[in-house]
Design a protein around this motif. Structure first.
Motif, mmCIF file in Angstrom:
data_model
loop_
_atom_site.group_PDB
_atom_site.id
_atom_site.type_symbol
_atom_site.label_atom_id
_atom_site.label_comp_id
_atom_site.label_asym_id
_atom_site.label_seq_id
_atom_site.Cartn_x
_atom_site.Cartn_y
_atom_site.Cartn_z
ATOM 1 N N GLN A 56 -12.864 -18.846 -48.607
ATOM 2 C CA GLN A 56 -12.203 -20.209 -48.907
ATOM 3 C C GLN A 56 -12.146 -20.765 -47.571
ATOM 4 O OE1 GLN A 56 -8.388 -18.414 -50.131
ATOM 5 N NE2 GLN A 56 -8.701 -18.765 -52.300
ATOM 6 N N ALA A 57 -12.028 -22.154 -47.624
ATOM 7 C CA ALA A 57 -11.831 -22.898 -46.527
ATOM 8 C C ALA A 57 -10.962 -24.210 -46.448
ATOM 9 C CB ALA A 57 -13.357 -23.506 -46.193
ATOM 10 N N LYS A 58 -10.450 -24.490 -45.624
ATOM 11 C CA LYS A 58 -9.218 -25.639 -45.361
ATOM 12 C C LYS A 58 -9.993 -26.507 -44.229
ATOM 13 C CE LYS A 58 -5.161 -24.822 -45.410
ATOM 14 N NZ LYS A 58 -3.945 -24.317 -45.063
ATOM 15 N N GLU A 59 -9.381 -27.857 -44.531
ATOM 16 C CA GLU A 59 -9.434 -28.558 -43.470
ATOM 17 C C GLU A 59 -8.780 -28.457 -42.343
ATOM 18 O OE1 GLU A 59 -7.077 -30.572 -42.044
ATOM 19 O OE2 GLU A 59 -5.735 -29.796 -43.517
ATOM 20 N N ALA A 60 -9.261 -28.696 -41.149
ATOM 21 C CA ALA A 60 -8.345 -28.198 -39.872
ATOM 22 C C ALA A 60 -7.748 -29.609 -39.133
ATOM 23 C CB ALA A 60 -9.461 -27.676 -38.814
ATOM 24 N N GLY A 61 -7.666 -30.644 -39.723
ATOM 25 C CA GLY A 61 -7.064 -31.837 -39.405
ATOM 26 C C GLY A 61 -7.638 -32.573 -38.375
ATOM 27 N N ARG A 97 -16.681 -32.185 -49.394
ATOM 28 C CA ARG A 97 -16.128 -33.374 -50.166
ATOM 29 C C ARG A 97 -14.683 -32.876 -50.858
ATOM 30 N NH1 ARG A 97 -21.533 -36.580 -51.652
ATOM 31 N NH2 ARG A 97 -21.594 -37.905 -49.662
ATOM 32 N N LYS A 98 -14.838 -31.614 -51.258
ATOM 33 C CA LYS A 98 -13.485 -31.105 -51.782
ATOM 34 C C LYS A 98 -12.333 -31.165 -50.625
ATOM 35 C CE LYS A 98 -11.343 -28.058 -54.462
ATOM 36 N NZ LYS A 98 -11.242 -27.879 -56.082
ATOM 37 N N MET A 99 -12.395 -31.145 -49.446
ATOM 38 C CA MET A 99 -11.668 -31.165 -48.352
ATOM 39 C C MET A 99 -11.565 -32.861 -47.485
ATOM 40 S SD MET A 99 -12.311 -27.608 -46.465
ATOM 41 C CE MET A 99 -14.243 -27.789 -46.800
ATOM 42 N N PHE A 103 -16.584 -37.655 -47.261
ATOM 43 C CA PHE A 103 -17.533 -37.381 -46.157
ATOM 44 C C PHE A 103 -19.013 -37.763 -46.660
ATOM 45 C CE2 PHE A 103 -20.722 -33.968 -44.876
ATOM 46 C CZ PHE A 103 -20.224 -33.816 -43.420
ATOM 47 N N PRO A 104 -19.847 -38.178 -45.612
ATOM 48 C CA PRO A 104 -19.416 -38.161 -44.069
ATOM 49 C C PRO A 104 -19.190 -39.519 -43.478
ATOM 50 C CG PRO A 104 -21.879 -38.399 -44.563
ATOM 51 C CD PRO A 104 -21.217 -38.335 -45.995
ATOM 52 N N ASP A 105 -18.674 -40.279 -44.534
ATOM 53 C CA ASP A 105 -18.319 -41.887 -43.983
ATOM 54 C C ASP A 105 -16.850 -41.819 -43.444
ATOM 55 O OD1 ASP A 105 -20.708 -42.644 -44.732
ATOM 56 O OD2 ASP A 105 -20.296 -42.686 -46.764
ATOM 57 N N ASP A 106 -15.936 -41.242 -43.879
ATOM 58 C CA ASP A 106 -14.559 -41.033 -43.625
ATOM 59 C C ASP A 106 -13.979 -39.505 -43.376
ATOM 60 O OD1 ASP A 106 -11.793 -41.507 -43.349
ATOM 61 O OD2 ASP A 106 -11.753 -42.991 -45.013
ATOM 62 N N ASP A 107 -13.151 -39.611 -42.237
ATOM 63 C CA ASP A 107 -12.607 -38.337 -42.005
ATOM 64 C C ASP A 107 -11.200 -37.825 -42.687
ATOM 65 O OD1 ASP A 107 -11.365 -39.827 -40.032
ATOM 66 O OD2 ASP A 107 -11.894 -38.385 -38.404
ATOM 67 N N GLU A 108 -11.151 -38.832 -43.301
ATOM 68 C CA GLU A 108 -9.597 -38.547 -44.131
ATOM 69 C C GLU A 108 -9.699 -37.300 -45.006
ATOM 70 O OE1 GLU A 108 -6.797 -40.865 -47.516
ATOM 71 O OE2 GLU A 108 -8.097 -41.888 -46.455
ATOM 72 N N TYR A 109 -8.879 -36.506 -45.006
ATOM 73 C CA TYR A 109 -8.698 -35.179 -45.753
ATOM 74 C C TYR A 109 -7.743 -34.993 -46.468
ATOM 75 C CZ TYR A 109 -5.644 -34.074 -41.872
ATOM 76 O OH TYR A 109 -4.320 -33.964 -41.146
#
Length: 143
Positions: A56-61, A97-99, A103-109
């Motif tokens: 499982q993976a999460k964004e790191a902010g 793109r789940k997080m 992606f890769p155009d915008d780093d909003e998560y």
């Protein structure tokens, strides 16, 4: 060339764009006996080895940062390094793109957790006097 994003307290990145290195032979751990928690709790036993595991993976902010996690072993994490070749990989893009929906155009998560089966080499690197564990991604399959 490796791009690394660092938290001020030394918890490092998470997604690195690296140039691919020549293939090498690595010991592959039996995926039936290898879980994320086993590797995360005993990284020294897996250092330099290739593992296959469900994650499982999460964004790191931070900009496109990801960290592998599990509710079964809270407080443990393995950072991810992914070569630029993965930008053309459909499963990797779905995973990211789940997080990071744009992606890769915008780093909003988002707070979404992505799941996948991954194969990669476990490496440990010192960063700000902390020994960090990374998975150098070789293959990914979104489930």
């Amino acid at each position: 060339m490796t791009l690394r994003i660092l938290f001020p307290i030394g918890i490092a990145i998470i997604l690195s764009l690296v140039f691919d290195l020549p293939a090498q032979a690595y010991e592959i751990m039996d995926s039936d006996n290898t879980t994320f928690c086993v590797v995360a709790k005993n990284p020294e036993l897996y250092e330099g080895k290739v593992v296959v595991m469900k994650v499982q993976a999460k964004e790191a902010g931070v900009e496109y940062g990801i960290i592998l996690v599990s509710a079964e072993c809270p407080g443990r994490g393995i950072f991810v390094e992914a070569g630029s070749k993965f930008l053309e990989n459909k499963d990797f893009m779905t995973f990211m793109r789940k997080m990071y929906p744009r992606f890769p155009d915008d780093d909003e998560y988002t707070d979404e957790v992505a799941e996948a089966r991954v194969k990669g080499k476990i490496v440990r690197l010192e960063n700000h006097d902390l020994l960090m564990t990374y998975l150098q991604l070789q293959e990914i399959e979104v489930e």
